[in-house]
Motif scaffolding. Structure first.
Motif, mmCIF file in Angstrom:
data_model
loop_
_atom_site.group_PDB
_atom_site.id
_atom_site.type_symbol
_atom_site.label_atom_id
_atom_site.label_comp_id
_atom_site.label_asym_id
_atom_site.label_seq_id
_atom_site.Cartn_x
_atom_site.Cartn_y
_atom_site.Cartn_z
ATOM 1 N N UNK A 55 0.814 -1.212 0.000
ATOM 2 C CA UNK A 55 0.000 0.000 0.000
ATOM 3 C C UNK A 55 0.850 1.267 0.000
ATOM 4 N N UNK A 56 1.782 1.351 0.959
ATOM 5 C CA UNK A 56 2.637 2.541 1.031
ATOM 6 C C UNK A 56 3.472 2.693 -0.249
ATOM 7 N N UNK A 57 4.131 1.627 -0.736
ATOM 8 C CA UNK A 57 4.862 1.751 -2.010
ATOM 9 C C UNK A 57 3.957 2.108 -3.184
ATOM 10 N N UNK A 58 2.705 1.619 -3.184
ATOM 11 C CA UNK A 58 1.791 1.924 -4.278
ATOM 12 C C UNK A 58 1.479 3.414 -4.330
ATOM 13 N N UNK A 59 1.118 3.994 -3.186
ATOM 14 C CA UNK A 59 0.824 5.426 -3.136
ATOM 15 C C UNK A 59 2.048 6.252 -3.518
ATOM 16 N N UNK A 60 3.192 5.848 -3.000
ATOM 17 C CA UNK A 60 4.424 6.577 -3.289
ATOM 18 C C UNK A 60 4.788 6.471 -4.762
ATOM 19 N N UNK A 61 4.578 5.294 -5.348
ATOM 20 C CA UNK A 61 4.925 5.085 -6.760
ATOM 21 C C UNK A 61 4.032 5.918 -7.672
ATOM 22 N N UNK A 62 2.734 5.996 -7.326
ATOM 23 C CA UNK A 62 1.825 6.827 -8.133
ATOM 24 C C UNK A 62 2.273 8.280 -8.103
ATOM 25 N N UNK A 63 2.650 8.745 -6.922
ATOM 26 C CA UNK A 63 3.135 10.115 -6.778
ATOM 27 C C UNK A 63 4.427 10.317 -7.577
ATOM 28 N N UNK A 64 5.294 9.305 -7.539
ATOM 29 C CA UNK A 64 6.558 9.406 -8.267
ATOM 30 C C UNK A 64 6.358 9.406 -9.780
ATOM 31 N N UNK A 65 5.332 8.700 -10.256
ATOM 32 C CA UNK A 65 5.041 8.709 -11.696
ATOM 33 C C UNK A 65 4.658 10.114 -12.136
ATOM 34 N N UNK A 66 3.801 10.773 -11.324
ATOM 35 C CA UNK A 66 3.402 12.149 -11.657
ATOM 36 C C UNK A 66 4.602 13.082 -11.625
ATOM 37 N N UNK A 67 5.445 12.905 -10.611
ATOM 38 C CA UNK A 67 6.654 13.747 -10.513
ATOM 39 C C UNK A 67 7.569 13.526 -11.711
ATOM 40 N N UNK A 68 7.691 12.277 -12.118
ATOM 41 C CA UNK A 68 8.558 11.946 -13.254
ATOM 42 C C UNK A 68 8.045 12.590 -14.544
ATOM 43 N N UNK A 69 6.735 12.485 -14.797
ATOM 44 C CA UNK A 69 6.164 13.036 -16.020
ATOM 45 C C UNK A 69 6.300 14.558 -16.053
ATOM 46 N N UNK A 70 6.040 15.205 -14.896
ATOM 47 C CA UNK A 70 6.182 16.663 -14.844
ATOM 48 C C UNK A 70 7.639 17.078 -15.079
ATOM 49 N N UNK A 71 8.549 16.334 -14.447
ATOM 50 C CA UNK A 71 9.980 16.627 -14.612
ATOM 51 C C UNK A 71 10.422 16.422 -16.059
ATOM 52 N N UNK A 72 9.921 15.353 -16.684
ATOM 53 C CA UNK A 72 10.268 15.071 -18.079
ATOM 54 C C UNK A 72 9.817 16.200 -19.002
ATOM 55 N N UNK A 73 8.608 16.696 -18.752
ATOM 56 C CA UNK A 73 8.079 17.777 -19.590
ATOM 57 C C UNK A 73 8.932 19.041 -19.457
ATOM 58 N N UNK A 74 9.316 19.372 -18.225
ATOM 59 C CA UNK A 74 10.131 20.580 -18.005
ATOM 60 C C UNK A 74 11.525 20.407 -18.617
ATOM 61 N N UNK A 75 12.084 19.202 -18.468
ATOM 62 C CA UNK A 75 13.406 18.928 -19.051
ATOM 63 C C UNK A 75 13.389 19.082 -20.566
ATOM 64 N N UNK A 76 12.375 18.544 -21.201
ATOM 65 C CA UNK A 76 12.262 18.667 -22.664
ATOM 66 C C UNK A 76 12.174 20.130 -23.088
ATOM 67 N N UNK A 77 11.501 20.924 -22.264
ATOM 68 C CA UNK A 77 11.381 22.367 -22.557
ATOM 69 C C UNK A 77 12.722 23.081 -22.415
ATOM 70 N N UNK A 78 13.485 22.720 -21.376
ATOM 71 C CA UNK A 78 14.746 23.420 -21.097
ATOM 72 C C UNK A 78 15.900 22.914 -21.961
#
Length: 539
Positions: free
Chosen positions: A124-147
């Motif tokens: 449960x704890x890893x699942x919630x954390x992983x979902x949050x990390x997926x969102x963080x990863x996608x947002x970071x990827x988008x900003x990186x592609x921009x920069x």
């Protein structure tokens, strides 16, 4: 997944959404850092002042979102673990007696306590954390592609390397997690067995021998966890190394781009910060993915238990059901049964039990007398032949109907760790007259005055604060207060002295409206004539 969040999809969705928003907001910190450095390098004082106000508002919003996300996660964990324990307990209680006793009670206890804790910590704890990390990863990827697309390509290369690690270790870790769960169940059973045998250990001075056994089981259990943790450590160390290496490469490449004038100093800082943010989600997912996949065998085991249709228990039995009478009696015809196939304990038993009469089942241990009464109380449907109450087959009756006909006083009386009143009434409501009658006729009333709190005296674990005779009389009162037409005394006085045993049995024989079945391997001669029939199973 369905097993864990079946009733909490709403709070799960809210936790996921808030976690994603919180992660995306955290990723945009890199843009703020870029703006701060670029404004400072340009010497733009007005722009710097405006940034301070904007950053203050941003941080307050980020804090509030983070708090809401954390609170929802805690609520979800509370609800899921509570509901999961409820479902496991319901599944265990829904088993037929025959199915229930195929496993050690410590196995069930390990499911409720140890397995649920493992699911919370490793799924449960890893699942919630992983979902949050997926969102963080996608947002970071988008900003990186921009920069900087180049830096993005470099980080993706290291990302692919990181994904190879859990793929190589996942199956091995799954097997070791399953082995650890099984070893934990064995350890719980052994510890329970040793603690329950305190009197024997103390009486025979075998504490040193038992301590060695406990240490051996404890060492094996700890080693089982260590074997799983060792793979986790390998996974984490490799991931950490790749993450650090990716940041070093990004710093060199980005610094070179600053020297060439392709990016600003603020962008350099943002890329360095993003490279850490980019690898962190992957690192967290890599660390947690093997934990979640390792829980598959445990989840499958619990899902099977929780998915089973209850065969008995309150959730299986309707409130408005057909009442079962006992006016004509109980008929047993050609009853045949064995606990194991090909090894029959009962071989074609024919017997008639008439209402309000007294019967004694006599015979040595293993002759089948207790087994027969188990079948009469619905222990198993695998018997051959017929067992009918007023013409109604036992197979067609549920637990509530049978308990309205029969009460059983077992050889080993079990008392819950509460007071005498609750152990007699078992959370059911009875009138003062019914309670007084049960106390008088069982003999409990005779010793209540000797106790400080009378009927509200706590009995301790399994009644260890009462004597054997007192526990036995509480069990008799528990049976008599329900006024069932049939009472089975299954070696129910073997744990007390002969005088007390004789007194308890005599009191039950005096109950005129009661059909009494006494199971014994030794008949009290002074009571023999008071039975209407003695069935000798040794013959």
């Amino acid at each position: 997944m369905k097993l864990c969040v079946g009733k909490d999809k709403g709070i799960l969705t809210l936790s996921v959404v808030l976690g994603a928003v919180s992660a995306v907001a955290a990723a945009f910190v890199s843009i703020i850092l870029q703006r701060i450095v670029d404004v400072a390098v340009k010497g733009d004082v007005d722009g710097f002042s405006k940034l301070i106000i904007g950053i203050a508002v941003y941080m307050v919003a980020l804090c509030l979102i983070g708090f809401a996300e954390a609170l929802c996660g805690k609520v979800l964990l509370r609800n899921v673990t509570r509901n999961l324990r409820d479902r496991i307990f319901q599944g265990v209680m829904g088993k037929t007696p025959e199915e229930y006793y195929r496993s050690n009670s410590a196995d069930y206890l390990s499911m409720i306590v140890n397995d649920v804790k493992l699911i919370e910590e490793n799924f449960l704890v890893p699942l919630l954390l992983s979902v949050q990390m997926v969102a963080l990863f996608l947002a970071t990827l988008a900003i990186l592609c921009y920069l900087s697309p180049l830096i993005t390509v470099i980080l993706i290369f290291f990302l692919l390397l990181m994904f190879l690690v859990p793929a190589l270790l996942g199956k091995a870790l799954q097997k070791r997690q399953e082995a650890y769960s099984e070893k934990l169940a064995v350890f719980t059973a052994k510890a329970k067995d040793f603690l329950s045998g305190y009197e024997v250990i103390r009486g025979f001075s075998i504490g040193g021998h038992i301590l060695k056994k406990f240490r051996r089981e404890n060492r094996q259990t700890a080693n089982g966890k260590f074997r799983a943790d060792r793979l986790v450590a390998i996974n984490e160390s490799l991931a950490d190394m790749l993450s650090t290496l990716s940041i070093v490469v990004v710093v060199f490449v980005a610094a070179y781009m600053v020297l060439k004038g392709r990016i600003t100093a603020g962008t350099l800082l943002a890329l360095i910060q993003l490279s850490g943010t980019f690898s962190t989600p992957v690192l967290v997912i890599m660390q947690n993915f093997p934990k979640m996949t390792g829980m598959k065998p445990i989840l499958k085991k619990l899902e099977q238990l929780c998915a089973e249709e209850p065969k008995t228990g309150p959730d299986k039995e309707p409130e408005n059901e057909e009442a079962i009478s006992f006016d004509r009696g109980l008929e047993l015809e050609s009853v045949k049964y064995g606990y194991e196939e090909g090894n029959d304990v009962l071989r074609g038993v024919d017997l008639q039990i008439e209402p309000k009469k007294k019967y004694a089942f006599l015979g040595d241990s293993g002759c089948g007398k207790t087994t027969l009464t188990k079948l009469m109380t619905g222990y198993s449907n695998r018997y051959e032949g017929s067992i009918r109450y007023d013409g109604r087959e036992v197979r067609e009756m549920n637990g509530r109907q049978l308990s309205s006909l029969i009460s059983v006083i077992h050889q080993n009386v079990y008392l819950f760790d509460t007071d005498i009143y609750q152990n007699i009434c078992l959370d059911e409501s009875f009138s003062e007259e019914e309670l007084r009658r049960a106390l008088d006729r069982s003999g409990v009333a005779g010793f209540l005055d000797q106790l400080d709190d009378g009927i509200h005296t706590r009995v301790g674990e399994n009644g260890n604060r009462l004597s054997g005779g007192q526990r036995q009389r509480v069990a008799v009162a528990r049976a008599l207060i329900r006024r069932t037409p049939i009472l089975i005394l299954d070696e129910g006085t073997s744990a007390v002295d002969q005088k007390t045993a004789c007194a308890i049995e005599r009191q039950l024989l005096e109950e005129k409206d009661l059909t009494l079945i006494t199971i014994t391997h030794h008949m009290q001669e002074e009571l023999r004539e008071r039975y209407d029939r003695i069935v000798d199973f040794s013959a």
